[in-house]
Design a protein around this motif. Structure first.
Motif, PDB file in Angstrom:
ATOM      1  N   PRO A 168       0.808  -1.227   0.000  1.00 20.25           N
ATOM      2  CA  PRO A 168       0.000   0.000   0.000  1.00 20.25           C
ATOM      3  C   PRO A 168       0.842   1.278   0.000  1.00 20.25           C
ATOM      4  CG  PRO A 168      -0.010  -1.043   2.167  1.00 20.25           C
ATOM      5  CD  PRO A 168       0.646  -2.016   1.238  1.00 20.25           C
ATOM      6  N   GLY A 169       2.093   1.183   0.425  1.00 25.11           N
ATOM      7  CA  GLY A 169       2.938   2.374   0.446  1.00 25.11           C
ATOM      8  C   GLY A 169       3.682   2.641  -0.841  1.00 25.11           C
ATOM      9  N   LEU A 170       3.463   1.833  -1.856  1.00 23.05           N
ATOM     10  CA  LEU A 170       4.165   1.975  -3.131  1.00 23.05           C
ATOM     11  C   LEU A 170       3.302   2.775  -4.100  1.00 23.05           C
ATOM     12  CD1 LEU A 170       6.772   1.083  -4.563  1.00 23.05           C
ATOM     13  CD2 LEU A 170       5.532  -0.907  -5.393  1.00 23.05           C
ATOM     14  N   SER A 171       3.793   3.954  -4.515  1.00 26.29           N
ATOM     15  CA  SER A 171       3.009   4.837  -5.387  1.00 26.29           C
ATOM     16  C   SER A 171       3.394   4.644  -6.852  1.00 26.29           C
ATOM     17  CB  SER A 171       3.222   6.299  -4.991  1.00 26.29           C
ATOM     18  OG  SER A 171       4.557   6.683  -5.250  1.00 26.29           O
ATOM     19  N   PRO A 172       2.461   4.947  -7.771  1.00 26.34           N
ATOM     20  CA  PRO A 172       2.778   4.815  -9.206  1.00 26.34           C
ATOM     21  C   PRO A 172       3.918   5.717  -9.654  1.00 26.34           C
ATOM     22  CG  PRO A 172       0.403   4.992  -8.862  1.00 26.34           C
ATOM     23  CD  PRO A 172       1.053   5.293  -7.549  1.00 26.34           C
ATOM     24  N   SER A 173       4.115   6.853  -8.946  1.00 25.23           N
ATOM     25  CA  SER A 173       5.175   7.776  -9.361  1.00 25.23           C
ATOM     26  C   SER A 173       6.557   7.139  -9.257  1.00 25.23           C
ATOM     27  CB  SER A 173       5.133   9.044  -8.512  1.00 25.23           C
ATOM     28  OG  SER A 173       5.347   8.744  -7.139  1.00 25.23           O
ATOM     29  N   GLN A 174       6.692   6.121  -8.378  1.00 27.63           N
ATOM     30  CA  GLN A 174       7.989   5.464  -8.255  1.00 27.63           C
ATOM     31  C   GLN A 174       8.358   4.711  -9.533  1.00 27.63           C
ATOM     32  OE1 GLN A 174       6.997   4.109  -3.839  1.00 27.63           O
ATOM     33  NE2 GLN A 174       9.102   3.611  -4.344  1.00 27.63           N
ATOM     34  N   PHE A 175       7.361   4.255 -10.267  1.00 24.68           N
ATOM     35  CA  PHE A 175       7.640   3.562 -11.524  1.00 24.68           C
ATOM     36  C   PHE A 175       7.975   4.550 -12.634  1.00 24.68           C
ATOM     37  CE2 PHE A 175       5.192   0.516  -9.114  1.00 24.68           C
ATOM     38  CZ  PHE A 175       5.871  -0.666  -9.354  1.00 24.68           C
ATOM     39  N   ASP A 176       7.544   5.805 -12.476  1.00 27.79           N
ATOM     40  CA  ASP A 176       7.929   6.829 -13.441  1.00 27.79           C
ATOM     41  C   ASP A 176       9.369   7.274 -13.242  1.00 27.79           C
ATOM     42  OD1 ASP A 176       5.376   6.735 -14.462  1.00 27.79           O
ATOM     43  OD2 ASP A 176       4.646   8.408 -13.253  1.00 27.79           O
ATOM     44  N   LEU A 177       9.936   6.943 -12.065  1.00 31.24           N
ATOM     45  CA  LEU A 177      11.302   7.346 -11.761  1.00 31.24           C
ATOM     46  C   LEU A 177      12.253   6.157 -11.710  1.00 31.24           C
ATOM     47  CD1 LEU A 177      10.735  10.045  -8.976  1.00 31.24           C
ATOM     48  CD2 LEU A 177      11.398  10.412 -11.351  1.00 31.24           C
ATOM     49  N   VAL A 178      11.869   5.067 -12.381  1.00 26.42           N
ATOM     50  CA  VAL A 178      12.798   3.943 -12.468  1.00 26.42           C
ATOM     51  C   VAL A 178      13.960   4.346 -13.357  1.00 26.42           C
ATOM     52  CG1 VAL A 178      11.023   2.217 -12.098  1.00 26.42           C
ATOM     53  CG2 VAL A 178      11.551   2.960 -14.426  1.00 26.42           C
ATOM     54  N   GLU A 179      15.003   3.544 -13.339  1.00 17.71           N
ATOM     55  CA  GLU A 179      16.212   3.857 -14.085  1.00 17.71           C
ATOM     56  C   GLU A 179      15.911   4.043 -15.569  1.00 17.71           C
ATOM     57  OE1 GLU A 179      20.103   4.903 -14.138  1.00 17.71           O
ATOM     58  OE2 GLU A 179      18.948   4.296 -12.386  1.00 17.71           O
ATOM     59  N   ILE A 180      16.369   5.143 -16.121  1.00 20.25           N
ATOM     60  CA  ILE A 180      16.135   5.459 -17.525  1.00 20.25           C
ATOM     61  C   ILE A 180      17.282   4.913 -18.358  1.00 20.25           C
ATOM     62  CG2 ILE A 180      15.987   7.337 -19.203  1.00 20.25           C
ATOM     63  CD1 ILE A 180      14.597   9.006 -17.161  1.00 20.25           C
ATOM     64  N   GLU A 181      16.951   4.334 -19.499  1.00 24.30           N
ATOM     65  CA  GLU A 181      17.960   3.922 -20.463  1.00 24.30           C
ATOM     66  C   GLU A 181      18.110   5.063 -21.466  1.00 24.30           C
ATOM     67  OE1 GLU A 181      20.765   2.664 -22.526  1.00 24.30           O
ATOM     68  OE2 GLU A 181      20.149   1.392 -20.841  1.00 24.30           O
ATOM     69  N   PRO A 182      19.195   5.854 -21.370  1.00 21.86           N
ATOM     70  CA  PRO A 182      19.320   7.049 -22.220  1.00 21.86           C
ATOM     71  C   PRO A 182      19.257   6.746 -23.714  1.00 21.86           C
ATOM     72  CG  PRO A 182      20.967   7.069 -20.475  1.00 21.86           C
ATOM     73  CD  PRO A 182      20.336   5.715 -20.455  1.00 21.86           C
ATOM     74  N   ASP A 183      19.770   5.587 -24.125  1.00 19.88           N
ATOM     75  CA  ASP A 183      19.763   5.251 -25.546  1.00 19.88           C
ATOM     76  C   ASP A 183      18.362   4.994 -26.076  1.00 19.88           C
ATOM     77  OD1 ASP A 183      22.514   5.448 -25.642  1.00 19.88           O
ATOM     78  OD2 ASP A 183      22.836   3.324 -25.227  1.00 19.88           O
ATOM     79  N   ALA A 184      17.394   4.774 -25.180  1.00 21.17           N
ATOM     80  CA  ALA A 184      16.028   4.493 -25.598  1.00 21.17           C
ATOM     81  C   ALA A 184      15.112   5.702 -25.450  1.00 21.17           C
ATOM     82  CB  ALA A 184      15.461   3.311 -24.798  1.00 21.17           C
ATOM     83  N   VAL A 185      15.668   6.845 -25.028  1.00 17.53           N
ATOM     84  CA  VAL A 185      14.860   8.053 -24.806  1.00 17.53           C
ATOM     85  C   VAL A 185      15.369   9.158 -25.719  1.00 17.53           C
ATOM     86  CG1 VAL A 185      14.077   9.738 -23.106  1.00 17.53           C
ATOM     87  CG2 VAL A 185      14.496   7.374 -22.412  1.00 17.53           C
ATOM     88  N   PRO A 186      14.490   9.808 -26.494  1.00 15.84           N
ATOM     89  CA  PRO A 186      14.943  10.895 -27.378  1.00 15.84           C
ATOM     90  C   PRO A 186      15.535  12.060 -26.607  1.00 15.84           C
ATOM     91  CG  PRO A 186      12.745  10.138 -27.997  1.00 15.84           C
ATOM     92  CD  PRO A 186      13.070   9.492 -26.680  1.00 15.84           C
ATOM     93  N   PHE A 187      16.366  12.825 -27.296  1.00 21.29           N
ATOM     94  CA  PHE A 187      17.072  13.957 -26.698  1.00 21.29           C
ATOM     95  C   PHE A 187      16.118  14.931 -26.018  1.00 21.29           C
ATOM     96  CE2 PHE A 187      18.639  18.327 -27.244  1.00 21.29           C
ATOM     97  CZ  PHE A 187      19.835  18.266 -26.551  1.00 21.29           C
ATOM     98  N   TRP A 188      15.016  15.260 -26.696  1.00 20.44           N
ATOM     99  CA  TRP A 188      14.082  16.268 -26.177  1.00 20.44           C
ATOM    100  C   TRP A 188      13.222  15.746 -25.024  1.00 20.44           C
ATOM    101  CZ3 TRP A 188      14.646  14.889 -31.278  1.00 20.44           C
ATOM    102  CH2 TRP A 188      13.813  13.863 -31.743  1.00 20.44           C
ATOM    103  N   GLU A 189      13.192  14.420 -24.793  1.00 18.93           N
ATOM    104  CA  GLU A 189      12.475  13.873 -23.649  1.00 18.93           C
ATOM    105  C   GLU A 189      13.418  13.569 -22.489  1.00 18.93           C
ATOM    106  OE1 GLU A 189      10.167  10.485 -24.743  1.00 18.93           O
ATOM    107  OE2 GLU A 189       9.094  11.514 -26.366  1.00 18.93           O
ATOM    108  N   LEU A 190      14.679  13.342 -22.799  1.00 18.57           N
ATOM    109  CA  LEU A 190      15.636  13.006 -21.756  1.00 18.57           C
ATOM    110  C   LEU A 190      15.913  14.204 -20.852  1.00 18.57           C
ATOM    111  CD1 LEU A 190      17.486  10.862 -20.571  1.00 18.57           C
ATOM    112  CD2 LEU A 190      19.245  11.546 -22.214  1.00 18.57           C
ATOM    113  N   GLY A 191      15.944  15.424 -21.422  1.00 15.98           N
ATOM    114  CA  GLY A 191      16.185  16.622 -20.619  1.00 15.98           C
ATOM    115  C   GLY A 191      15.178  16.799 -19.495  1.00 15.98           C
TER     116      GLY A 191
END
Length: 364
Positions: A235-258
């Motif tokens: 119950p203490g685990l929020s969805p926002s934590q999944f939005d902040l999981v480790e990002i793979e920079p090679d899979a994210v466009p330049f304008w979204e990575l910033g």
């Protein structure tokens, strides 16, 4: 300003020759490497029931953009050496210098072609390669099963709730709409010892908690296993934590990575690696622009002097030294040894100065 270039005819001739050789070398490298890759991967793909030739072609279509991104600068380096050595052997460089062209003017069409290729490489990387990388990572996480079609697919997610740990093979969607597949929840006590392991096929946010489906529970104390159609946990685990999981920079466009880096920084997360990769998305494609300058040493000097091969080796060594230093600087920037900006840009400017110094001292 156009006096920097030779005549229109000569500029087109050199640029066309250079571009054709880049294309030929790139095709050769990609085909050979793709065949070797398929030899090592096709067994895993075909091991999945229902997979066949279509899946192999799908894998190739996702892998080829990555190979193009990785080996395009090497192709430019090799094409530079092939082009300049050919011009030198045919005494065309001597003819151009006898007509009053400087070494920089001889290289100008090649530099212009490489700059246009750098712009193309940036657009190709951010529009094509990032999508292919994200899809391939998700497909690999699914062990080459059905390719995930949802947007925002993240593979091998890892989050914590106190001492408990939740992992998921895939996470799709954002916010409260996030959906998890291949879920494992490790319930631990305050000392960190494992109490229970819960496996589930899928999980969705239940506000609060996460509703698991097709559940299998293993109790460590009794070594017993039970099953259940569903179960709500964490119950203490929020969805926002999944939005902040480790990002793979090679899979994210330049304008979204910033913006993602900004979000990570506001949450107190370490961002040095992401910032270095963000800057490298600009400096990386420009490495193609640098290759004609580093390989220029092969263009000059008398071919019959017996030093043409040595000059070509020197040009190749300078080019490959750049890639080694670039990777080392990026690794140091990721660990915080260099500021991210310097980690991404210092190799480019350093070797630009080295190439320019060699050209001026030897030919101008």
């Amino acid at each position: 300003m156009f006096d920097f270039f030779p005549s229109r005819t000569l500029t087109v001739y050199l640029a066309k020759m250079f571009a054709l050789r880049i294309f030929a070398v790139l095709v050769m490298l990609v085909l050979v490497l793709m065949m070797l890759d398929l030899l090592s991967t096709s067994g895993d793909i075909l091991a999945v029931p229902g997979n066949g030739q279509q899946e192999l072609l799908t894998y190739a279509s996702l892998r080829v953009p990555q190979l193009i991104q990785r080996f395009l600068p090497y192709s430019v380096l090799l094409a530079t050496l092939i082009t300049l050595v050919t011009l030198n052997q045919n005494s065309e460089v001597i003819a151009m210098k006898a007509a009053g062209l400087s070494a920089h003017q001889v290289l100008a069409p090649l530099l212009l072609t490489a700059l246009a290729l750098s712009v193309f490489s940036f657009v190709f990387n951010e529009r094509v390669v990032t999508r292919a990388t994200a899809t391939l990572a998700a497909w690999d996480a699914a062990e080459y099963g059905p390719i995930p079609q949802a947007s925002g697919v993240r593979a091998n997610v890892y989050v914590t709730e106190g001492s408990n740990v939740l992992t998921a093979r895939q996470a799709t969607g954002r916010g409260e709409a996030v959906a998890l597949t291949g879920v494992t929840f490790y319930r631990r006590n305050a000392q960190g010892s494992l109490i229970e392991q819960i496996d589930a096929a899928t999980a969705r946010y239940a506000a609060p908690g996460w509703r698991l489906e097709d559940v299998r529970r293993f109790d460590v104390a009794t070594a017993s296993t039970t099953t259940a159609p569903d179960l709500t946990i964490a119950p203490g685990l929020s969805p926002s934590q999944f939005d902040l999981v480790e990002i793979e920079p090679d899979a994210v466009p330049f304008w979204e990575l910033g913006p993602a880096i900004t979000t990570f920084a506001e949450a107190g997360r370490r961002t040095s690696e992401l910032r270095a990769k963000w800057w490298h998305k600009l400096s990386g494609p420009l490495s193609a622009f640098l290759m004609p300058l580093l390989g220029a040493v092969a263009a000059f000097g008398l071919a019959r002097s017996g030093q043409l091969f040595v000059r070509a080796i020197i040009g190749m060594a300078l080019g490959f030294a750049y890639f080694v230093v670039d990777n080392a600087a990026l690794a140091l920037g990721s660990f915080g040894g260099y500021p991210p900006f310097l980690a991404a840009w210092s190799p480019f400017f350093l070797f630009a100065l080295i190439g320019e110094t060699v050209l001026i001292r030897t030919e101008e």
